[in-house]
Design an enzyme around this catalytic site. Sequence first.
Site, PDB file in Angstrom:
ATOM      1  N   ARG A 129       0.805  -1.221   0.000  1.00  0.00           N
ATOM      2  CA  ARG A 129       0.000   0.000   0.000  1.00  0.00           C
ATOM      3  C   ARG A 129       0.840   1.273   0.000  1.00  0.00           C
ATOM      4  NH1 ARG A 129      -3.070  -3.985   2.409  1.00  0.00           N
ATOM      5  NH2 ARG A 129      -4.825  -4.496   1.085  1.00  0.00           N
ATOM      6  N   ASN A 258      -9.158  -6.946  13.216  1.00  0.00           N
ATOM      7  CA  ASN A 258     -10.083  -7.816  13.936  1.00  0.00           C
ATOM      8  C   ASN A 258      -9.366  -8.669  14.979  1.00  0.00           C
ATOM      9  OD1 ASN A 258      -9.344  -9.095  11.115  1.00  0.00           O
ATOM     10  ND2 ASN A 258      -9.511 -10.762  12.582  1.00  0.00           N
ATOM     11  N   ASP A 301     -14.909 -10.012  11.094  1.00  0.00           N
ATOM     12  CA  ASP A 301     -13.729  -9.651  10.308  1.00  0.00           C
ATOM     13  C   ASP A 301     -13.782  -8.210   9.826  1.00  0.00           C
ATOM     14  OD1 ASP A 301     -11.223 -10.119   9.098  1.00  0.00           O
ATOM     15  OD2 ASP A 301     -12.126 -10.650   7.189  1.00  0.00           O
ATOM     16  N   ASN A 387     -13.542  -0.060   3.381  1.00  0.00           N
ATOM     17  CA  ASN A 387     -12.390  -0.933   3.568  1.00  0.00           C
ATOM     18  C   ASN A 387     -11.146  -0.058   3.436  1.00  0.00           C
ATOM     19  OD1 ASN A 387     -10.475  -3.274   3.251  1.00  0.00           O
ATOM     20  ND2 ASN A 387     -12.386  -4.438   3.233  1.00  0.00           N
ATOM     21  N   TRP A 388     -10.006  -0.654   3.086  1.00  0.00           N
ATOM     22  CA  TRP A 388      -8.759   0.130   3.108  1.00  0.00           C
ATOM     23  C   TRP A 388      -8.710   1.282   2.106  1.00  0.00           C
ATOM     24  CZ3 TRP A 388      -5.787   0.594  -1.193  1.00  0.00           C
ATOM     25  CH2 TRP A 388      -5.983  -0.342  -2.202  1.00  0.00           C
TER      26      TRP A 388
END
Lengths: 530, 379
Positions: A129, A258, A301, A387-388
């Site tokens: 990333r 998580n 999750d 999400n990311w």
Amino acid sequence: MKLTKLVTQPLLGLAVVGSGLLSQAMEPAKVSGPPKDAWPMTIGDYSGRRFSTLAQINDANVNSLSLAWVYRTNSGSGFTSSIKATPVLVDGILYFSVPDKVWAVDARTGHEVWNFTWTSTGGIHIGSRGVAISGNSLYFETPDCHLVALNTKDGKERWRSSICDLDQMYFGSAAPLVINNHIIAGVSGDDLDTPGYIESHDPESGKLQWRWYAHPQPGEPEAKTWPSTEAMLHGGGMTWGAYAYDPELNLLYFGTGNPQPVIAGKGREGDNLYTESIIALNPDTGKLAWYFQVSPHDTHDWDGVEAPVLIDGEIDGKPRKLLAQASRNGYFFVLDRTNGKNILSKTFAKANWAKGLDAKGQPIPNPDKMPQIDGVLVSPNQAGAANWPPPSFSPLTGLFYVNATDAYSVYYIYDNDIKPEGWGGNDHGGWSQSALRAIDYKTGEIKWSHTWEGSGGPRSGVLSTAGNLVFAADSSSNFVALDAVKGQPLWHTNLGAGMSNSPMTYELDGTQFLVVAAGDTLFGFAMLAK
Amino acid sequence: MKFPKAGAVLALTAVSWANLVAQAPPNRSTRSLPEGAGREVTQRVCGATCHGPDTIMGKGRSREQWTAVVNAMVARGAKATDAELVQIAEYLTARLGPNAVTEAPPARGSRSAPVAGRGPGPLGAGAANSHVVDDAGAERGKAVYTAECITCHGMNGRGGNETLPAGQRGPDLVRSVLVLHDRYGNEIGPFLAKDHPLRSGRKGSSLSKEQVSDLAHFLHQTVYYTLRSGPMLKVQNILTGDPKAGAAYFNGEGKCNTCHSPSGDLAGIGKKYDPPTLQTKFLFPRSVGFGRAGARTAVAKPVTVSVTLADGSVTEGVLERLDDFYVSLRDAQGQYKSFKITPQVKVVKNDPYAMHVTMLDQYTDKNIHDIVAYLESLQ
């Protein structure tokens, strides 16, 4: 070698004149962003707002945007070659990565300056990333558990430092963050029950300076959120998301993942601190300043690692230092970033798993919506409401832009043992629909929502600019510019593959560029016409 | 965690154990999917945004498990046609299913390198030189474990439970760093040889080299099965609902009988599909599924669209793609057409499953399990 310090601007900087096309209702705001000719870190600047003060490309002329250059990495068959990193721009060179590979590319022309290939010894290759730059060094993580330093001049390796143990199924994927003489690096891994942590390395030698574990120490009050020390020391909480930093408060911010075992939570009764939490640490010592738990006792999750965004805003007419996160569990949180106190918790997408909020502003999980042997219908699904891919905040509109997904799936317990391990269950099937949403940070109200056609919508990062524009992706591989105030699309181009990173922008020689990745290709757009 | 005291002289030195260890297999980031029908579509669809091949190289998922994986990925944004999804599920079952043969693991006590195979975890987790499990060895190792280890370390190797006296409460072996660092017994062997007590009353040093090797295969297999693709990691009994209440909901509040009939389209549906497939399919009709004898579930009905242009002309067909800017379709003759969307163009989408999406906001979990019990009763 002497380190040159990164240009760090205070979050509130010089007044910038907007494009002049902004709605009359908007207060002229004092805003700052990354330097015009740089994007010194993947998150843009320490605030993580991914907002640019550049307005040469704006809502009036975006239809004149041209393709300036294309750089194909040719780094593989589509497997592991997808560019998830937002490039970093320093001194006219763009630096970005995919697992085991790093490139330096001329930001004006897309010409390759150098590339680096790492010989891997394993680990999950799901993504890289991004990289971090400090002085003449570039830092990145490898899937096989290394933090590596390269020379920015020629891409030659300076040093390598181990950050995790492959045999315990850890791996590296996060973009490091440089804070003064610290390289902050986190870890990933969700397959065995191991503790998450984040650590700091010396920029010159690569030596470990400190490590902070995502669990309390035995005997501390927070340890009571676990049934046993063994469960706590194998309880997860990985640190693979984006990080942010407030230089005035000298605090590093990030979210933890998580708890483990992931789905079957029977062997870890309790809230499971410090998993699923927004964390503030002193970057010099690694000492915890405060925490706020977004998903107590998560069993879905829903890693709470989504990018923290620092907002210098107003609440009830008073200036406040805030932190906002649109979390994977469907809730939008606003905290006071000086102390972690909750200001706002509100859903920004479908979420049916909580019974309400506790006194701290944390959602209370409904036991009926925890995974069951015979299945339970839950929203969002495992991929989450967000999400990311990072959101963006524009100080000009006061809106927080995030790609939101309404989704359902059915969560099952597979392993009914009194001590489940690993995952012990999973979710099946599903329906989802994505939309770009603009949230008022003061109220959590969704000011506008633009639905993307097609199911299983885009994984889209977002960029907002002073040109009254928001850049995002749809489900059909289009890269789209929308009006930041009204939310309607103004311009698009089809990239031939879904946008895989988050866009960034800069100005060189009087020309504003816009750079975005789709799969293994980097596209440079620019306002070439004068 | 208490270790037994090191006492006796090591029967085997760590060095000789290391001789059992194979050289490192090739770098796993260069691994590729096995040849076979469906490989290309799997590579294209699954590799488009998210994964490396090692992500799906876990061996041993059943058709049911692979189908669940494929459906979950569609919900996460994987783009493929119905036919392609079936192809992918079939390919994965054939090539990476429980009976799939990957490269052979090293023979017992062999010194040759395992090429690849059931080593690293199912998602490519772990080191490239991870222990590659020999299933036959693991089976023999299970017998050694049952005879000598099960009392203290538990049925599943997850450690002794709290009812045992402290001296007999063995640690969790799945989470044991020593086991995780082991390759072919090179750590486990020397550890046991330090007078580790056994259930039979013998000492760990009395285990043969082959027994230790087999035990190592069993423990590593247990670790891999704990990850995301063990044979036990699948839906268990879900027939918990009340078929009568299901029928009442079907004909009442749920209004399912508006479109469906137990003597028409749903006749014998309970014979055709197992309960988990029924549950997934009625909630999410666009999922792909397989019935009791591997029969495919009915192909999902496509979304249709009608496009009315500024001049009033109407074109109808099966929706190919729709975004904010263009719409494309295939008409009744199978001809592909696309249109620019302007304020004067009217696009009307018709999803035959729109009601199923609406219902997701309305079902209770009891409704869901009752409906499955009712559908199951339609034999």
